[in-house]
Design a protein around this motif. Structure first.
Motif, mmCIF file in Angstrom:
data_model
loop_
_atom_site.group_PDB
_atom_site.id
_atom_site.type_symbol
_atom_site.label_atom_id
_atom_site.label_comp_id
_atom_site.label_asym_id
_atom_site.label_seq_id
_atom_site.Cartn_x
_atom_site.Cartn_y
_atom_site.Cartn_z
ATOM 1 N N PHE A 223 74.522 35.386 45.422
ATOM 2 C CA PHE A 223 74.106 34.948 44.341
ATOM 3 C C PHE A 223 72.579 34.743 44.713
ATOM 4 C CE2 PHE A 223 75.343 31.160 47.044
ATOM 5 C CZ PHE A 223 74.246 30.281 47.030
ATOM 6 N N ASP A 224 71.720 34.557 43.732
ATOM 7 C CA ASP A 224 70.168 34.681 43.567
ATOM 8 C C ASP A 224 69.730 33.013 43.780
ATOM 9 O OD1 ASP A 224 70.063 37.370 43.552
ATOM 10 O OD2 ASP A 224 69.853 37.329 41.314
ATOM 11 N N PHE A 225 68.822 32.811 44.617
ATOM 12 C CA PHE A 225 68.294 31.440 44.792
ATOM 13 C C PHE A 225 66.632 31.662 44.729
ATOM 14 C CE2 PHE A 225 67.101 27.760 47.413
ATOM 15 C CZ PHE A 225 68.108 26.846 46.869
ATOM 16 N N PRO A 226 66.151 31.034 43.805
ATOM 17 C CA PRO A 226 64.793 31.088 43.709
ATOM 18 C C PRO A 226 63.921 29.630 44.516
ATOM 19 C CG PRO A 226 65.535 30.235 41.506
ATOM 20 C CD PRO A 226 66.630 30.516 42.591
ATOM 21 N N VAL A 227 63.023 30.021 44.981
ATOM 22 C CA VAL A 227 62.122 28.799 45.608
ATOM 23 C C VAL A 227 60.885 28.859 45.140
ATOM 24 C CG1 VAL A 227 61.110 27.608 47.661
ATOM 25 C CG2 VAL A 227 63.505 28.525 47.474
ATOM 26 N N THR A 228 60.075 27.888 44.288
ATOM 27 C CA THR A 228 58.834 27.824 43.865
ATOM 28 C C THR A 228 58.069 27.004 44.555
ATOM 29 O OG1 THR A 228 59.847 28.340 41.641
ATOM 30 C CG2 THR A 228 57.620 27.463 41.547
ATOM 31 N N SER A 229 56.738 27.551 44.777
ATOM 32 C CA SER A 229 55.696 26.727 45.279
ATOM 33 C C SER A 229 55.482 25.404 44.801
ATOM 34 C CB SER A 229 54.166 27.666 45.266
ATOM 35 O OG SER A 229 54.188 27.871 43.897
ATOM 36 N N ASP A 230 55.345 24.311 45.452
ATOM 37 C CA ASP A 230 55.146 23.009 45.066
ATOM 38 C C ASP A 230 53.757 22.551 44.782
ATOM 39 O OD1 ASP A 230 54.635 22.817 47.591
ATOM 40 O OD2 ASP A 230 56.399 21.626 48.129
ATOM 41 N N GLN A 231 52.780 23.333 45.332
ATOM 42 C CA GLN A 231 51.370 23.116 45.261
ATOM 43 C C GLN A 231 50.720 24.264 44.338
ATOM 44 O OE1 GLN A 231 49.599 20.107 45.840
ATOM 45 N NE2 GLN A 231 51.515 19.182 46.571
ATOM 46 N N PRO A 232 50.624 24.087 42.914
ATOM 47 C CA PRO A 232 49.941 25.280 42.286
ATOM 48 C C PRO A 232 48.472 25.501 42.951
ATOM 49 C CG PRO A 232 50.640 23.652 40.771
ATOM 50 C CD PRO A 232 50.896 23.003 41.987
ATOM 51 N N LEU A 233 47.863 26.758 42.865
ATOM 52 C CA LEU A 233 46.837 27.222 43.496
ATOM 53 C C LEU A 233 45.728 27.263 42.258
ATOM 54 C CD1 LEU A 233 44.922 28.317 45.746
ATOM 55 C CD2 LEU A 233 45.909 30.271 45.151
ATOM 56 N N PRO A 234 44.608 26.258 42.168
ATOM 57 C CA PRO A 234 43.790 26.421 41.050
ATOM 58 C C PRO A 234 42.745 27.722 41.372
ATOM 59 C CG PRO A 234 43.004 24.891 42.539
ATOM 60 C CD PRO A 234 44.557 25.240 43.154
ATOM 61 N N LEU A 235 42.301 28.328 40.703
ATOM 62 C CA LEU A 235 41.453 29.425 40.406
ATOM 63 C C LEU A 235 40.547 29.517 38.901
ATOM 64 C CD1 LEU A 235 40.337 32.185 42.233
ATOM 65 C CD2 LEU A 235 42.003 33.192 40.642
ATOM 66 N N ARG A 236 39.213 29.339 39.389
ATOM 67 C CA ARG A 236 38.301 29.774 38.214
ATOM 68 C C ARG A 236 38.063 31.093 38.067
ATOM 69 N NH1 ARG A 236 35.397 25.447 36.127
ATOM 70 N NH2 ARG A 236 35.681 24.223 38.330
ATOM 71 N N VAL A 237 38.069 31.523 36.913
ATOM 72 C CA VAL A 237 37.885 33.006 36.716
ATOM 73 C C VAL A 237 36.722 33.012 35.471
ATOM 74 C CG1 VAL A 237 38.498 35.258 35.753
ATOM 75 C CG2 VAL A 237 40.183 33.628 37.047
ATOM 76 N N GLY A 238 35.631 33.525 36.018
ATOM 77 C CA GLY A 238 34.258 33.773 35.118
ATOM 78 C C GLY A 238 34.140 35.064 34.583
ATOM 79 N N GLU A 239 33.549 35.044 33.423
ATOM 80 C CA GLU A 239 33.267 36.318 32.976
ATOM 81 C C GLU A 239 31.659 36.664 32.997
ATOM 82 O OE1 GLU A 239 34.554 36.943 29.043
ATOM 83 O OE2 GLU A 239 36.219 35.214 28.949
ATOM 84 N N VAL A 240 31.418 38.019 33.313
ATOM 85 C CA VAL A 240 29.983 38.426 33.584
ATOM 86 C C VAL A 240 29.404 38.318 32.262
ATOM 87 C CG1 VAL A 240 28.739 40.295 34.267
ATOM 88 C CG2 VAL A 240 30.839 39.634 35.709
ATOM 89 N N GLN A 241 28.188 38.145 32.258
ATOM 90 C CA GLN A 241 27.116 37.902 31.195
ATOM 91 C C GLN A 241 26.367 39.444 31.062
ATOM 92 O OE1 GLN A 241 27.720 36.090 28.450
ATOM 93 N NE2 GLN A 241 29.486 35.110 29.669
ATOM 94 N N VAL A 242 26.720 39.925 30.196
ATOM 95 C CA VAL A 242 25.565 41.341 30.258
ATOM 96 C C VAL A 242 24.292 41.012 29.313
ATOM 97 C CG1 VAL A 242 25.524 43.887 29.617
ATOM 98 C CG2 VAL A 242 27.718 42.949 30.402
ATOM 99 N N LEU A 243 23.496 41.194 29.927
ATOM 100 C CA LEU A 243 22.059 41.141 29.195
ATOM 101 C C LEU A 243 21.630 42.708 28.741
ATOM 102 C CD1 LEU A 243 20.231 38.724 31.400
ATOM 103 C CD2 LEU A 243 21.681 38.177 29.159
ATOM 104 N N ASN A 244 21.202 42.639 27.296
ATOM 105 C CA ASN A 244 20.587 43.968 26.888
ATOM 106 C C ASN A 244 19.188 43.756 26.864
ATOM 107 O OD1 ASN A 244 23.163 45.197 26.062
ATOM 108 N ND2 ASN A 244 23.207 43.834 24.268
#
Length: 244
Positions: A223-244
């Protein structure tokens, strides 16, 4: 499993650790694995060739077990032990295998950028990479249980998700902005609108569990047995601002 009655309650007629149950006195009788030396008081004056000494554990009115003095029997009380149950031995072996929740990492750390590859990996050890095996030995047979890592699913927080076949490769500075060779993600949307302005990553290790009879290879279960991380990993993802 056959049940026996005593004092208005039901008890297994056979227990692998306790032996046969007697409905006449509420006691379990189990042949001692290591018999006392000849002449010891447990033999009650009998010669070892005449029988064997048995451990005695008796149920009280409250159902609790109390050890009693070992007793000699010329014939096994309750008869010979029943055949081993492969499934029970497989579970017994499996219970000795220890798996762990993965400790997660991502690079860049702290803040990533939309369109720039993010590397994903977790700390490697036996409990998170496997394979791991354990064997339980019964009276007639042994059963070996094995857990093998089949894959890793990352919930990247942006609704995409990543399926990897390995724990991933730790990021190194020489890699620059190149993608991970085996486990990574490319964000297309920043995390500004998320809780705390971050994505929270989790990873689930998908284990394949099997058990076979040692020597014959006869399959007992799988059978299959899943194990999930107990501490979520925070990650900030920014967007590059393009100046004209």
């Amino acid at each position: 499993m056959q049940m026996c009655s005593w004092n208005g309650q039901q008890w297994p007629c056979w227990d692998d650790d306790l032996g046969w149950f007697s409905s006449s006195d509420g006691c379990y009788y189990h042949r001692m694995n290591q018999q006392p030396p000849a002449g010891a008081k447990e033999w009650g004056g009998h010669d070892p060739s005449e029988g064997a000494v048995y451990e005695v554990n008796c149920r009280g009115i409250d159902g609790q077990l109390t050890p009693k003095d070992p007793m000699f029997f010329a014939q096994p009380p309750g008869g010979e032990p029943p055949p081993d149950r492969p499934y029970d031995l497989g579970l017994k072996a499996l219970k000795t295998i220890r798996l762990a929740a993965p400790v997660l990492h991502a690079a860049p750390t702290g803040t990533a950028v939309v369109g720039v590859p993010v590397w994903l990996w977790y700390d490697r050890d036996a409990a998170t990479t496997g394979p791991l095996s354990a064997t339980a030995t019964g009276r007639q047979i042994s059963v070996t249980a094995t857990v093998t890592l089949a894959g890793v699913h990352w919930d990247t927080g942006d609704g995409a998700g990543v399926d990897c076949t390995s724990p991933g490769t730790p990021y190194h500075a020489d890699a620059g902005g190149s993608p991970s060779p085996d486990c990574g993600h490319l964000y297309t949307t920043g995390s500004a609108r998320q809780r705390d302005g971050r994505y929270y990553l989790t990873a689930t290790l998908n284990w394949k569990v099997t058990a076979v009879v040692s020597g014959t290879g006869e399959k007992v279960f799988a059978f299959d047995f899943p194990v999930t991380s107990d501490q979520p990993l925070p990650l900030r993802v920014g967007e590059v601002q393009v100046l004209n």
